[in-house]
Design a protein around this motif. Sequence first.
Motif, PDB file in Angstrom:
ATOM      1  N   ARG A 277      13.986   0.632  42.118  1.00 51.56           N
ATOM      2  CA  ARG A 277      13.395   1.795  41.460  1.00 51.56           C
ATOM      3  C   ARG A 277      14.037   2.034  40.098  1.00 51.56           C
ATOM      4  O   ARG A 277      13.359   2.411  39.138  1.00 51.56           O
ATOM      5  CB  ARG A 277      13.532   3.035  42.335  1.00 51.56           C
ATOM      6  CG  ARG A 277      12.732   2.974  43.624  1.00 51.56           C
ATOM      7  CD  ARG A 277      12.811   4.270  44.411  1.00 51.56           C
ATOM      8  NE  ARG A 277      12.083   5.352  43.763  1.00 51.56           N
ATOM      9  CZ  ARG A 277      12.646   6.390  43.164  1.00 51.56           C
ATOM     10  NH1 ARG A 277      13.966   6.487  43.106  1.00 51.56           N
ATOM     11  NH2 ARG A 277      11.915   7.340  42.616  1.00 51.56           N
TER      12      ARG A 277
ATOM     13  N   ASP B 223      21.332  10.960  37.213  1.00 43.09           N
ATOM     14  CA  ASP B 223      20.164  11.424  37.956  1.00 43.09           C
ATOM     15  C   ASP B 223      20.102  12.951  38.000  1.00 43.09           C
ATOM     16  O   ASP B 223      20.961  13.651  37.431  1.00 43.09           O
ATOM     17  CB  ASP B 223      20.121  10.812  39.359  1.00 43.09           C
ATOM     18  CG  ASP B 223      21.226  11.323  40.278  1.00 43.09           C
ATOM     19  OD1 ASP B 223      21.919  12.306  39.946  1.00 43.09           O
ATOM     20  OD2 ASP B 223      21.413  10.721  41.358  1.00 43.09           O
ATOM     21  N   GLN B 224      19.090  13.466  38.684  1.00 40.53           N
ATOM     22  CA  GLN B 224      18.862  14.911  38.717  1.00 40.53           C
ATOM     23  C   GLN B 224      19.953  15.668  39.464  1.00 40.53           C
ATOM     24  O   GLN B 224      20.079  16.878  39.319  1.00 40.53           O
ATOM     25  CB  GLN B 224      17.495  15.198  39.357  1.00 40.53           C
ATOM     26  CG  GLN B 224      16.328  14.598  38.604  1.00 40.53           C
ATOM     27  CD  GLN B 224      16.167  15.161  37.201  1.00 40.53           C
ATOM     28  OE1 GLN B 224      16.275  16.372  36.999  1.00 40.53           O
ATOM     29  NE2 GLN B 224      15.915  14.299  36.235  1.00 40.53           N
TER      30      GLN B 224
ATOM     31  N   ASN C 205      14.388  10.752  34.370  1.00 43.91           N
ATOM     32  CA  ASN C 205      13.225  11.607  34.621  1.00 43.91           C
ATOM     33  C   ASN C 205      12.116  10.847  35.325  1.00 43.91           C
ATOM     34  O   ASN C 205      11.469  11.373  36.239  1.00 43.91           O
ATOM     35  CB  ASN C 205      12.708  12.178  33.297  1.00 43.91           C
ATOM     36  CG  ASN C 205      13.611  13.246  32.726  1.00 43.91           C
ATOM     37  OD1 ASN C 205      14.358  13.901  33.460  1.00 43.91           O
ATOM     38  ND2 ASN C 205      13.566  13.440  31.415  1.00 43.91           N
ATOM     39  N   ASP C 206      11.876   9.609  34.916  1.00 47.41           N
ATOM     40  CA  ASP C 206      10.827   8.814  35.551  1.00 47.41           C
ATOM     41  C   ASP C 206      11.163   8.515  37.006  1.00 47.41           C
ATOM     42  O   ASP C 206      10.276   8.504  37.876  1.00 47.41           O
ATOM     43  CB  ASP C 206      10.611   7.512  34.790  1.00 47.41           C
ATOM     44  CG  ASP C 206       9.806   7.718  33.515  1.00 47.41           C
ATOM     45  OD1 ASP C 206       9.354   8.856  33.275  1.00 47.41           O
ATOM     46  OD2 ASP C 206       9.633   6.749  32.755  1.00 47.41           O
TER      47      ASP C 206
ATOM     48  N   HIS D 128      12.978  10.423  38.949  1.00 46.08           N
ATOM     49  CA  HIS D 128      12.848  11.684  39.673  1.00 46.08           C
ATOM     50  C   HIS D 128      11.379  12.047  39.910  1.00 46.08           C
ATOM     51  O   HIS D 128      11.006  12.525  40.986  1.00 46.08           O
ATOM     52  CB  HIS D 128      13.541  12.796  38.889  1.00 46.08           C
ATOM     53  CG  HIS D 128      13.420  14.154  39.519  1.00 46.08           C
ATOM     54  ND1 HIS D 128      14.074  14.483  40.689  1.00 46.08           N
ATOM     55  CD2 HIS D 128      12.709  15.258  39.152  1.00 46.08           C
ATOM     56  CE1 HIS D 128      13.792  15.740  41.009  1.00 46.08           C
ATOM     57  NE2 HIS D 128      12.965  16.210  40.109  1.00 46.08           N
ATOM     58  N   ASN D 129      10.539  11.786  38.915  1.00 42.79           N
ATOM     59  CA  ASN D 129       9.124  12.178  39.002  1.00 42.79           C
ATOM     60  C   ASN D 129       8.244  11.090  39.596  1.00 42.79           C
ATOM     61  O   ASN D 129       7.050  11.305  39.790  1.00 42.79           O
ATOM     62  CB  ASN D 129       8.614  12.545  37.606  1.00 42.79           C
ATOM     63  CG  ASN D 129       9.325  13.747  37.019  1.00 42.79           C
ATOM     64  OD1 ASN D 129       9.667  14.679  37.740  1.00 42.79           O
ATOM     65  ND2 ASN D 129       9.556  13.728  35.711  1.00 42.79           N
ATOM     66  N   GLY D 130       8.838   9.930  39.875  1.00 46.09           N
ATOM     67  CA  GLY D 130       8.056   8.845  40.457  1.00 46.09           C
ATOM     68  C   GLY D 130       7.158   8.120  39.484  1.00 46.09           C
ATOM     69  O   GLY D 130       6.194   7.451  39.895  1.00 46.09           O
ATOM     70  N   ASN D 131       7.455   8.242  38.195  1.00 46.04           N
ATOM     71  CA  ASN D 131       6.639   7.552  37.182  1.00 46.04           C
ATOM     72  C   ASN D 131       7.154   6.141  36.979  1.00 46.04           C
ATOM     73  O   ASN D 131       7.824   5.834  35.995  1.00 46.04           O
ATOM     74  CB  ASN D 131       6.690   8.327  35.862  1.00 46.04           C
ATOM     75  CG  ASN D 131       6.164   9.735  35.994  1.00 46.04           C
ATOM     76  OD1 ASN D 131       5.254   9.987  36.794  1.00 46.04           O
ATOM     77  ND2 ASN D 131       6.720  10.656  35.231  1.00 46.04           N
TER      78      ASN D 131
END
Length: 238
Positions: free
Chosen positions: A55, A188-189, A228-229, A231-234
């Motif tokens: 990921r 990470d977040q 961010n990607d 965390h947001n699954g992008n």
Amino acid sequence: MMEIARTSNVPYPTACRIVQTLMHEGLIEREPSRKHYRPTALVQTLAHGFQGHARLVQAARPHIVELTRKVGWPISLASHVGHSMIIRDSTHSLTTLTFSSYYPGYALPLLECAAGIAYLSYLPEDERHDLIAALKLMPGETTSHIIELFENGGLAQEVRAKGHATRAFNTFTRNPGKTSSLAVPVIDQDDHVIGTLTLAFFVNAIKMQDAVHQFLQPMQTAAEAIANDMHNGNLTPT
């Protein structure tokens, strides 16, 4: 293939058959630009609880490609394993501003590379203390100096204050002393460091202070976008 056979201590024809079987099952793949093989994300099905970096690589790939397009210099994505930072992806093959290509799996000595110093600096203090204690079991002139800076020289605090780590005249590369590096953490977040981005440049082409001035902000922006990607699954399909 010869390296696989030699390391596994099996006959070359046997190694070939095993590799072909694993490729057929989708567990490994051949790298497109050279005759090397690497595991795919499907190896995670072989061990309960295995945590890979697929990921992270998926999230990072478009950003490090775009970053190299902007700055010209190669970018490496690395994460920590044992006493090393392991390259998970890089853009060395996308630019002429490099002496060598560094593929996934290349190991960088934790205490001698900018990526390792950045990673250690952003660890929680207790985790950093434990890891450095383990690193003390394999002392060397260079690493002892870095350990001293971490323990008594405020190196971690300095790196965190600046937001980056640097190493000049890298000695662990395939062209020792020819490149310097600038590294930033990927956070990470949950405020955990999950990897690093490193930009490598020719020592004769640009001074370190100029590299920091030109490249630090784009690198930090890319690192934030990667986090961010994730965390947001992008994630971009590979």
